[in-house]
Design an enzyme around this catalytic site. Structure first.
Site, short mmCIF file in Angstrom:
data_model
loop_
_atom_site.label_atom_id
_atom_site.label_comp_id
_atom_site.label_asym_id
_atom_site.label_seq_id
_atom_site.Cartn_x
_atom_site.Cartn_y
_atom_site.Cartn_z
N ASN A 15 0.84 -1.20 0.00
CA ASN A 15 0.00 0.00 0.00
C ASN A 15 0.87 1.25 0.00
OD1 ASN A 15 0.60 -0.82 2.70
ND2 ASN A 15 -1.04 0.44 3.51
N GLU A 17 0.35 5.34 0.56
CA GLU A 17 -0.60 6.36 1.01
C GLU A 17 -0.20 7.75 0.55
OE1 GLU A 17 -1.07 5.81 5.25
OE2 GLU A 17 -2.22 3.96 4.93
N CYS A 69 -4.20 0.63 -2.47
CA CYS A 69 -4.04 -0.60 -1.70
C CYS A 69 -2.98 -1.51 -2.32
CB CYS A 69 -5.35 -1.38 -1.65
SG CYS A 69 -6.67 -0.58 -0.75
N GLU A 83 -3.10 -4.70 -2.92
CA GLU A 83 -3.60 -5.66 -3.92
C GLU A 83 -3.67 -5.03 -5.30
OE1 GLU A 83 -4.85 -4.85 -1.00
OE2 GLU A 83 -6.07 -6.43 -0.11
N CYS A 125 -10.23 -5.02 0.59
CA CYS A 125 -11.37 -4.09 0.61
C CYS A 125 -12.25 -4.34 -0.62
CB CYS A 125 -10.88 -2.64 0.64
SG CYS A 125 -10.29 -2.03 -0.95
N CYS A 146 -10.72 -3.48 -4.06
CA CYS A 146 -9.72 -4.47 -4.51
C CYS A 146 -10.39 -5.77 -4.94
CB CYS A 146 -8.69 -4.72 -3.41
SG CYS A 146 -7.57 -3.32 -3.19
N1 THU Z 1 -5.31 -1.36 2.51
C1 THU Z 1 -4.77 -2.23 1.62
O1 THU Z 1 -3.61 -2.07 1.20
N2 THU Z 1 -5.52 -3.27 1.21
C2 THU Z 1 -6.81 -3.50 1.59
O2 THU Z 1 -7.47 -4.36 1.04
C3 THU Z 1 -7.37 -2.72 2.69
C4 THU Z 1 -6.66 -1.46 3.02
C5 THU Z 1 -4.50 -0.22 2.95
C6 THU Z 1 -5.02 1.12 2.47
C7 THU Z 1 -4.48 2.04 3.52
O3 THU Z 1 -3.15 2.40 3.20
C8 THU Z 1 -4.45 1.20 4.78
O4 THU Z 1 -4.51 -0.16 4.35
C9 THU Z 1 -5.58 1.47 5.76
O5 THU Z 1 -6.81 1.42 5.14
#
Ligand code: THU
Length: 128
Positions: free
Chosen positions: A40, A42, A51, A53, A84, A87
Protein backbone atom coordinates in the site's frame (compact mmCIF):
# COMPACT_ATOMS: atom_id res chain seq x y z
CA UNK A 1 6.51 -21.46 3.75
CA UNK A 2 4.68 -21.06 0.43
CA UNK A 3 6.80 -18.70 -1.75
CA UNK A 4 3.69 -16.64 -2.56
CA UNK A 5 2.99 -16.09 1.14
CA UNK A 6 6.64 -15.26 1.68
CA UNK A 7 6.55 -12.74 -1.19
CA UNK A 8 3.49 -10.98 0.29
CA UNK A 9 5.21 -10.73 3.68
CA UNK A 10 8.33 -9.37 1.98
CA UNK A 11 6.36 -6.78 -0.02
CA UNK A 12 4.74 -5.55 3.19
CA UNK A 13 8.14 -4.23 4.29
CA UNK A 14 7.93 -1.64 1.47
CA UNK A 15 4.54 -0.22 2.50
CA UNK A 16 4.34 3.57 2.62
CA UNK A 17 1.67 4.07 5.28
CA UNK A 18 2.56 7.09 7.45
CA UNK A 19 -1.12 8.01 8.02
CA UNK A 20 -2.77 4.71 8.91
CA UNK A 21 0.39 2.88 9.99
CA UNK A 22 -1.38 -0.22 8.58
CA UNK A 23 1.20 -1.96 6.41
CA UNK A 24 -0.02 -4.37 3.72
CA UNK A 25 1.82 -6.54 1.21
CA UNK A 26 0.37 -8.47 -1.70
CA UNK A 27 1.76 -11.04 -4.12
CA UNK A 28 0.00 -12.19 -7.29
CA UNK A 29 0.97 -15.44 -9.03
CA UNK A 30 0.59 -16.00 -12.76
CA UNK A 31 -0.37 -19.27 -14.46
CA UNK A 32 3.29 -19.77 -15.39
CA UNK A 33 4.56 -19.26 -11.85
CA UNK A 34 5.74 -15.66 -11.93
CA UNK A 35 5.08 -13.53 -8.84
CA UNK A 36 4.30 -9.81 -8.89
CA UNK A 37 4.24 -7.90 -5.61
CA UNK A 38 2.74 -4.67 -4.33
CA UNK A 39 2.38 -2.72 -1.09
CA UNK A 40 0.00 0.00 0.00
CA UNK A 41 1.11 3.53 -0.86
CA UNK A 42 -0.60 6.36 1.01
CA UNK A 43 -1.03 10.01 0.07
CA UNK A 44 -1.41 13.07 2.29
CA UNK A 45 -4.59 13.51 0.24
CA UNK A 46 -5.94 10.31 1.76
CA UNK A 47 -8.30 9.37 -1.05
CA UNK A 48 -5.38 8.98 -3.44
CA UNK A 49 -4.02 6.06 -1.41
CA UNK A 50 -3.60 2.80 -3.31
CA UNK A 51 -4.04 -0.60 -1.70
CA UNK A 52 -1.39 -3.30 -1.90
CA UNK A 53 -3.60 -5.66 -3.92
CA UNK A 54 -4.24 -3.14 -6.67
CA UNK A 55 -0.57 -2.14 -6.80
CA UNK A 56 0.32 -5.82 -7.28
CA UNK A 57 -2.38 -6.32 -9.93
CA UNK A 58 -1.41 -3.20 -11.89
CA UNK A 59 2.26 -4.09 -11.55
CA UNK A 60 1.56 -7.53 -13.07
CA UNK A 61 -0.59 -6.21 -15.91
CA UNK A 62 1.94 -3.48 -16.68
CA UNK A 63 4.56 -6.21 -17.13
CA UNK A 64 2.38 -8.07 -19.61
CA UNK A 65 0.95 -10.74 -17.28
CA UNK A 66 -2.65 -11.67 -18.04
CA UNK A 67 -3.57 -15.04 -16.45
CA UNK A 68 -3.48 -15.42 -12.69
CA UNK A 69 -3.89 -18.25 -10.21
CA UNK A 70 -3.59 -16.89 -6.66
CA UNK A 71 -3.08 -13.72 -4.66
CA UNK A 72 -1.67 -13.55 -1.12
CA UNK A 73 -2.29 -10.55 1.14
CA UNK A 74 -0.20 -10.01 4.27
CA UNK A 75 -0.98 -7.69 7.18
CA UNK A 76 0.41 -7.26 10.66
CA UNK A 77 -2.74 -8.15 12.55
CA UNK A 78 -3.63 -11.42 14.22
CA UNK A 79 -6.94 -11.91 12.43
CA UNK A 80 -6.30 -12.12 8.65
CA UNK A 81 -7.70 -9.02 6.91
CA UNK A 82 -9.56 -9.57 3.63
CA UNK A 83 -9.19 -7.21 0.63
CA UNK A 84 -11.37 -4.09 0.61
CA UNK A 85 -14.36 -3.93 -1.73
CA UNK A 86 -12.54 -1.91 -4.39
CA UNK A 87 -9.72 -4.47 -4.51
CA UNK A 88 -12.18 -7.38 -4.69
CA UNK A 89 -13.69 -5.75 -7.79
CA UNK A 90 -10.32 -5.11 -9.46
CA UNK A 91 -9.08 -8.64 -8.68
CA UNK A 92 -12.30 -9.96 -10.25
CA UNK A 93 -11.81 -7.69 -13.29
CA UNK A 94 -8.22 -8.74 -13.93
CA UNK A 95 -7.91 -12.21 -12.42
CA UNK A 96 -11.39 -13.75 -12.24
CA UNK A 97 -12.28 -16.30 -9.58
CA UNK A 98 -8.82 -16.98 -8.12
CA UNK A 99 -7.71 -18.10 -4.67
CA UNK A 100 -7.19 -15.30 -2.14
CA UNK A 101 -4.77 -16.23 0.63
CA UNK A 102 -4.95 -14.07 3.74
CA UNK A 103 -1.75 -14.00 5.78
CA UNK A 104 -1.83 -12.97 9.43
CA UNK A 105 0.97 -11.46 11.51
CA UNK A 106 2.37 -14.84 12.57
CA UNK A 107 2.31 -16.21 9.01
CA UNK A 108 -0.77 -18.42 9.39
CA UNK A 109 -3.03 -18.39 6.34
CA UNK A 110 -6.67 -18.65 5.45
CA UNK A 111 -7.72 -19.23 1.83
CA UNK A 112 -10.92 -18.16 0.10
CA UNK A 113 -12.14 -18.28 -3.46
CA UNK A 114 -12.71 -14.68 -4.64
CA UNK A 115 -16.34 -15.60 -5.40
CA UNK A 116 -16.80 -16.30 -1.67
CA UNK A 117 -15.62 -12.76 -0.87
CA UNK A 118 -17.42 -11.16 -3.83
CA UNK A 119 -20.64 -13.01 -4.59
CA UNK A 120 -22.67 -11.68 -7.55
CA UNK A 121 -19.84 -9.56 -8.97
CA UNK A 122 -20.39 -6.79 -11.50
CA UNK A 123 -18.61 -7.47 -14.80
CA UNK A 124 -19.22 -7.44 -18.56
CA UNK A 125 -21.93 -10.13 -18.20
CA UNK A 126 -23.87 -7.69 -16.03
CA UNK A 127 -24.15 -5.26 -18.94
CA UNK A 128 -25.49 -7.78 -21.49
N1 THU B 1 -5.31 -1.36 2.51
C1 THU B 1 -4.77 -2.23 1.62
O1 THU B 1 -3.61 -2.07 1.20
N2 THU B 1 -5.52 -3.27 1.21
C2 THU B 1 -6.81 -3.50 1.59
O2 THU B 1 -7.47 -4.36 1.04
C3 THU B 1 -7.37 -2.72 2.69
C4 THU B 1 -6.66 -1.46 3.02
C5 THU B 1 -4.50 -0.22 2.95
C6 THU B 1 -5.02 1.12 2.47
C7 THU B 1 -4.48 2.04 3.52
O3 THU B 1 -3.15 2.40 3.20
C8 THU B 1 -4.45 1.20 4.78
O4 THU B 1 -4.51 -0.16 4.35
C9 THU B 1 -5.58 1.47 5.76
O5 THU B 1 -6.81 1.42 5.14
Amino acid sequence: MDPLTQAAIGARAHAHAPYSNFHVGAALETDDGRIFTGCNVESASYGLTMCAERVAAFHAVSQGARIFKRIAVATGVAKPAPPCGACRQVIWDLCGDIDVILVSANGTTETFRLSQLLPRPFDDHSMA
